[in-house]
Design an enzyme around this catalytic site. Structure first.
Site, PDB file in Angstrom:
ATOM      1  N   LYS A  69      -6.668   0.944 -11.093  1.00  0.00           N
ATOM      2  CA  LYS A  69      -6.452   0.478 -10.416  1.00  0.00           C
ATOM      3  C   LYS A  69      -5.015   0.687  -9.493  1.00  0.00           C
ATOM      4  O   LYS A  69      -4.698   1.342  -8.658  1.00  0.00           O
ATOM      5  CB  LYS A  69      -7.556   0.069  -9.592  1.00  0.00           C
ATOM      6  CG  LYS A  69      -7.889   0.270  -8.048  1.00  0.00           C
ATOM      7  CD  LYS A  69      -8.304   1.589  -7.288  1.00  0.00           C
ATOM      8  CE  LYS A  69      -8.399   2.009  -6.074  1.00  0.00           C
ATOM      9  NZ  LYS A  69      -8.825   3.502  -5.373  1.00  0.00           N
ATOM     10  N   CYS A  96      -5.250   0.993   1.177  1.00  0.00           N
ATOM     11  CA  CYS A  96      -4.434   0.734  -0.152  1.00  0.00           C
ATOM     12  C   CYS A  96      -3.638   1.332  -0.429  1.00  0.00           C
ATOM     13  O   CYS A  96      -2.773  -0.054  -1.091  1.00  0.00           O
ATOM     14  CB  CYS A  96      -5.295   2.159  -1.086  1.00  0.00           C
ATOM     15  SG  CYS A  96      -6.776   3.246   0.112  1.00  0.00           S
TER      16      CYS A  96
END
Ligand code: SAJ
Length: 431
Positions: A214, A268
């Site tokens: 991720k 993010c």
């Protein structure tokens, strides 16, 4: 897809990821409880409404709430599957803060029982899933936790969300998922859960590999955007149109340069690369540099815009957009907001902001005298415009309506707009 109507699921965190995830799971027939610390969020969801902007989410949530499949509470309740989707910010020194994750795990510990599955979806530093396990082990010595060398009573896995705001409902189902079990058996249990609603491939691995995957995805994008932003600085210095250069370079079969902008925002891409830097500071000069290039672009745009504004003394200025990217209402870590607020602080009431996704200006504008106006008013009144977000609404403005305006277009949405010639235009305004 499997349809076990009796499955009970608890999703912790009803934000941009948790709420759509909870609703999509509820649509499979599972009974889903969404848990959030905010009373307002809980009340909103329980009344079948939503507190965030996301394509088609309102209809989905009102449908599953009406069918009694989704409800919300500030209190956790027993369930068979727990999904943690809470924020993982970084602290002042850019080190990850998994406090919310650990608080969620502490709540889960109060209701956890043998046979349950706990899945962490929040973007997390490598090792976070093991920390969740260790906390649960400490709080619940009566349960055998996985990966500690004996058979386990519960399964724990890491499965990062990978959805793009604005396309969340589609990508929740269509994207491949990486599922990292603390043990292979944990991975298989989590896989069975995701198979309920994911059409993409579900690939199992270890929790640590899934956690790093991720972070690698978002750092990859950050580095690539930094390359585009760095090119834009070079092009500005050389008087070349960076958008044209990128278009031309991308005609090469092995080149795919991303788009420059006023910087990188959102919760993010602007955050996650720091988790890799924090884990291995001496081994991550490239990832750190990319962060610095992207953050530095904000300062560059403020200076560029200030020079343009100063060339038109007294003229009203419209800043177009505050969101961190196009067509969403999310202003977290937004470079557009940072630029517009800096300009408002510097130029005060001359600055107007157009943001179709804002009902009022954020607090960053307090005391500046800047106002929120609509696009038509900006086109009518502001000879100077700074494009900060590529909302469809802004893209749609035809060339005739912006003719004669001095525009700094940080997103390249109006390629036909003549580049401002500040000196000549200032004379025109003065005359
Ligand atoms: N941006 C540019 N130029 C580009 C692309 C993006 O300046 O060419 C800017 C955007 O304007 C925005 C920022 O980058 O300010 C981030 O936008 P984004 O669309 O690249 O990504 P997010 O933050 O909306 O979502 C990302 C996605 N990650 C990747 O594409 C690798 C998404 O799949 C993740 O699920 C999400 O982060 C997340 O939650 O981690």
């Amino acid at each position: 897809m499997l349809a076990d109507p009796d499955l009970s699921v608890c999703v912790l965190g009803l934000g941009y990821i948790g709420l759509p995830t909870a609703a999509v799971i509820a649509r499979t027939g599972a009974r889903v409880l969404g848990v959030d610390v905010s009373e307002t969020v809980v009340e909103t969801v329980n009344s079948g409404r939503i507190h965030i902007e996301e394509v088609d989410l309102d209809a989905l949530v009102s449908g599953v709430v009406a069918r009694g499949l989704l409800s919300a509470s500030t209190q956790i309740a027993p369930a068979e599957v727990f999904v943690i989707a809470v924020p993982t910010p970084f602290a002042d020194d850019h080190r990850p803060d998994i406090g919310y994750v650990l608080r969620a795990a502490t709540a889960i510990a109060t209701v956890l029982k043998a046979g349950d599955t706990v899945i962490l979806e929040s973007t997390s530093p490598v090792g976070a899933t093991e920390q969740v396990r260790d906390l649960l082990a400490a709080l619940r010595p009566d349960l055998r936790l996985p990966g500690l060398g004996r058979e386990a009573d519960v399964a724990i896995a890491y499965c990062p969300e990978r959805v793009l705001p604005g396309r969340i409902l589609h990508e929740l189902i269509a994207n491949d998922r990486v599922i990292g079990g603390l043990t292979p058996r944990c991975g298989r249990k989590a896989l069975a859960f995701y198979r309920r609603f994911v059409r993409g491939a579900c690939v199992t691995t270890t929790a640590r590999a899934a956690e790093m995957t991720k972070l690698a995805e978002n750092a990859y994008r950050d580095v690539n955007i930094a390359f585009a932003n760095e090119l834009s600085l070079v092009a500005d210095r050389l008087g070349v149109d960076v958008w044209e250069v990128i278009r031309l370079a991308n005609r090469h079969p092995r080149v795919g340069i991303l788009q420059p902008g006023p910087g990188v925002g959102g919760h993010c891409i602007a955050v996650d690369p720091w988790f890799l830097v924090a884990a291995a500071p001496d081994d991550t000069p490239l990832i750190r540099a990319a962060r610095e290039v992207n953050d530095g672009k904000v300062t560059h745009v403020v200076e560029q815009a200030s020079r343009l504004i100063e060339a038109y003394p007294g003229a009203p200025v419209a800043c177009l957009g505050l969101a961190f990217k196009a067509n969403i209402d999310d202003f977290r870590e937004s470079p557009a907001l940072a630029v517009a607020a800096a300009l408002a602080r510097r130029f005060g009431p001359r600055v107007a902001v157009v943001e179709p996704y804002a009902a009022r200006l954020p607090t960053a504008f307090d005391g500046t005298g800047a106002r929120l106006i609509d696009l038509d008013a900006a086109l009518a009144r502001c000879p100077v415009m700074v494009v900060l977000v590529d909302h469809d609404l802004f893209r749609s403005v035809p060339a005739e309506e912006r003719a004669g305006k001095a525009v700094l277009d940080t997103r390249g949405i109006w390629p036909d707009q003549p580049r401002p010639q500040p000196a000549a235009a200032a004379l025109r305004l003065a005359g």
